[in-house]
Write an enzyme that holds these catalytic residues in place. Structure first.
Site, PDB file in Angstrom:
ATOM      1  N   GLY A  14       2.512  -4.723   4.869  1.00 27.03           N
ATOM      2  CA  GLY A  14       2.350  -4.013   6.139  1.00 27.03           C
ATOM      3  C   GLY A  14       0.874  -3.818   6.459  1.00 27.03           C
ATOM      4  N   GLY A  58      -0.289  -2.992  10.016  1.00 26.44           N
ATOM      5  CA  GLY A  58       0.300  -1.803  10.664  1.00 26.44           C
ATOM      6  C   GLY A  58      -0.690  -0.662  10.807  1.00 26.44           C
ATOM      7  CD  GLN A  59      -0.440   5.242  12.903  1.00 30.86           C
ATOM      8  OE1 GLN A  59       0.709   5.416  12.499  1.00 30.86           O
ATOM      9  NE2 GLN A  59      -1.127   6.192  13.491  1.00 30.86           N
ATOM     10  CG  ASP A  92       2.417  -6.701   8.692  1.00 28.57           C
ATOM     11  OD1 ASP A  92       1.744  -5.657   8.766  1.00 28.57           O
ATOM     12  OD2 ASP A  92       3.614  -6.764   9.061  1.00 28.57           O
ATOM     13  CB  ILE A  93       6.704  -9.246   9.586  1.00 33.53           C
ATOM     14  CG1 ILE A  93       7.954 -10.121   9.727  1.00 33.53           C
ATOM     15  CG2 ILE A  93       6.307  -8.627  10.938  1.00 33.53           C
ATOM     16  CD1 ILE A  93       9.235  -9.354   9.726  1.00 33.53           C
ATOM     17  CE1 TYR A 103       9.413   8.788   9.616  1.00 27.82           C
ATOM     18  CE2 TYR A 103       9.348   6.484   8.992  1.00 27.82           C
ATOM     19  CZ  TYR A 103       8.736   7.719   9.091  1.00 27.82           C
ATOM     20  OH  TYR A 103       7.447   7.869   8.656  1.00 27.82           O
ATOM     21  CE  LYS A 131       9.041   6.423   5.457  1.00 25.11           C
ATOM     22  NZ  LYS A 131       8.321   5.387   4.689  1.00 25.11           N
TER      23      LYS A 131
HETATM   24  C1  VAH Z   1       6.586   9.158  13.107  1.00 26.73           C
HETATM   25  N1  VAH Z   1       4.203   8.861  12.674  1.00 26.73           N
HETATM   26  O1  VAH Z   1       6.278   9.853  14.045  1.00 26.73           O
HETATM   27  C2  VAH Z   1       5.518   8.887  12.057  1.00 26.73           C
HETATM   28  C3  VAH Z   1       5.506   9.970  11.023  1.00 26.73           C
HETATM   29  C4  VAH Z   1       5.719  12.397  10.623  1.00 26.73           C
HETATM   30  C5  VAH Z   1       5.561  11.366  11.629  1.00 26.73           C
HETATM   31  O2  VAH Z   1       6.518   9.802  10.094  1.00 26.73           O
HETATM   32  O3  VAH Z   1       7.684   8.694  12.992  1.00 26.73           O
END
Ligand code: VAH
Length: 316
Positions: free
Chosen positions: A6, A9-10, A32-33, A138, A142
């Site tokens: 990645g 990425g950011q 990265d992809i 997401y 996590k």
């Molecule tokens: C998001 N920037 O907004 C990420 C992060 C806590 C925020 O996980 O999904």
């Protein structure tokens, strides 16, 4: 050698650059992809981290000893494409853990997030250990990922390190579908002299951090002696918290003509389930974590870097 997954990425963009400063370009492999990388001085591999065979091949070909796995779908994108996000986030992590186990890698870094917290988490000073009931795909990925990292670490004695990042502010990559990315859009808009529409309401306070601090925290954690790391799992990490209204007020002191309107959308529900601030005392105790940038210093540094670039349209 170190593999950054990645790297376009950011986080990966700046983390790869920082790792080069510490270890030298020859020691860092970017992946990265996309077909091409952003770091011309680094070896680059096109890698979809959900492809375990390809991952194992890259690890073997480059004699990788450590992996920093920064490829994932973020909160807002994940709510729009739940199956894609779950597959990328979970298959990707499980591939990294399994390849690291088989290749006997020395260390793995994987980011968790404040998104692993949920409505039953205390909203102020969210504790290192406490209720975690994430409400986004997401966040679920996590929290599940945190437990998988602990399972591999305990079962196979692997050294897997992790941070629960807050919202991260950076100028080097376009916002990537995060709920905290309104803050980046506000700063990009201010630098471009355009007005700004916030997708969160003015008083939505969230934990945030400037990317240089997050990258330094990552490198400090990964170079800390293992015996100092008393906290199992993923460390809470914090700098400051602010609301869209507070950020806009600070920007207005620098860009008098800057105007903001507030049009909350589905992302308001995501933000409302996250804590307003984080207790990161474990990180401060175990490896002397401390943020370097103040909120105002972040705004000034962002506007300075963005001013030297042509205005960028607000990311979708
Ligand atoms: C998001 N920037 O907004 C990420 C992060 C806590 C925020 O996980 O999904």
């Amino acid at each position: 050698k170190i593999l950054v997954i990645g790297a376009n990425g950011q986080i990966g963009t700046e983390l790869a650059t920082a790792l080069v400063k510490v270890h030298g370009a020859k020691q860092v492999v970017a992946s990265d992809i996309q077909p091409a990388g952003k770091h011309p001085e680094l070896s680059y591999e096109t890698l979809d981290v959900t492809d375990a065979k390809r991952l194992a091949e890259v690890v073997r070909q480059h004699d990788i000893g450590e992996i920093y796995h920064l490829a994932a779908a973020l909160s807002a994108k994940g709510e729009e494409h739940p199956e894609w996000a779950w597959n990328l986030n979970m298959t990707g992590l499980l591939n990294v853990l399994e390849v690291a186990r088989q290749a006997k890698l020395a260390k793995v870094f994987w980011p968790s997030s404040i998104a692993a917290f949920g409505p039953s988490t205390p909203r102020d000073n969210a504790p290192q250990i406490g209720p975690m009931d994430p409400k986004t795909v997401y966040g679920i990925s996590k929290l599940a990922g945190e437990h998988w990292c602990t399972w591999y670490a305990e079962k196979y004695g692997m050294d897997i390190r992790s941070l629960r990042y807050p919202g991260l502010i950076s100028y080097s990559a376009e916002p990537g579908g995060g709920t905290t990315d309104y803050a980046i859009q506000a700063l990009f808009a201010a630098a471009a002299g355009s007005d700004f529409t916030s997708f969160l309401d003015a008083d939505s306070t969230l934990p945030m951090m400037y990317m240089p601090d997050a990258v330094r925290a990552t490198i400090e954690l990964m170079s800390a002696p293992k015996e100092n790391l008393k906290t199992p799992g993923s460390y809470n990490l914090a700098a400051w918290s602010f609301s869209p209204g507070e950020l806009v007020a600070i920007i207005k002191q620098r860009c008098a003509s800057f105007e903001a309107t507030y049009k909350p959308d589905f992302r308001q529900g995501i933000a409302d389930a996250w804590p307003r601030s984080i207790d990161d005392s474990s990180a401060r105790q175990d490896w002397a974590w401390a943020p370097a940038y103040s909120l105002v210093e972040m705004v000034d540094d962002m506007l300075m870097h963005l001013a030297t670039r042509n205005p960028v349209t607000q990311a979708a």
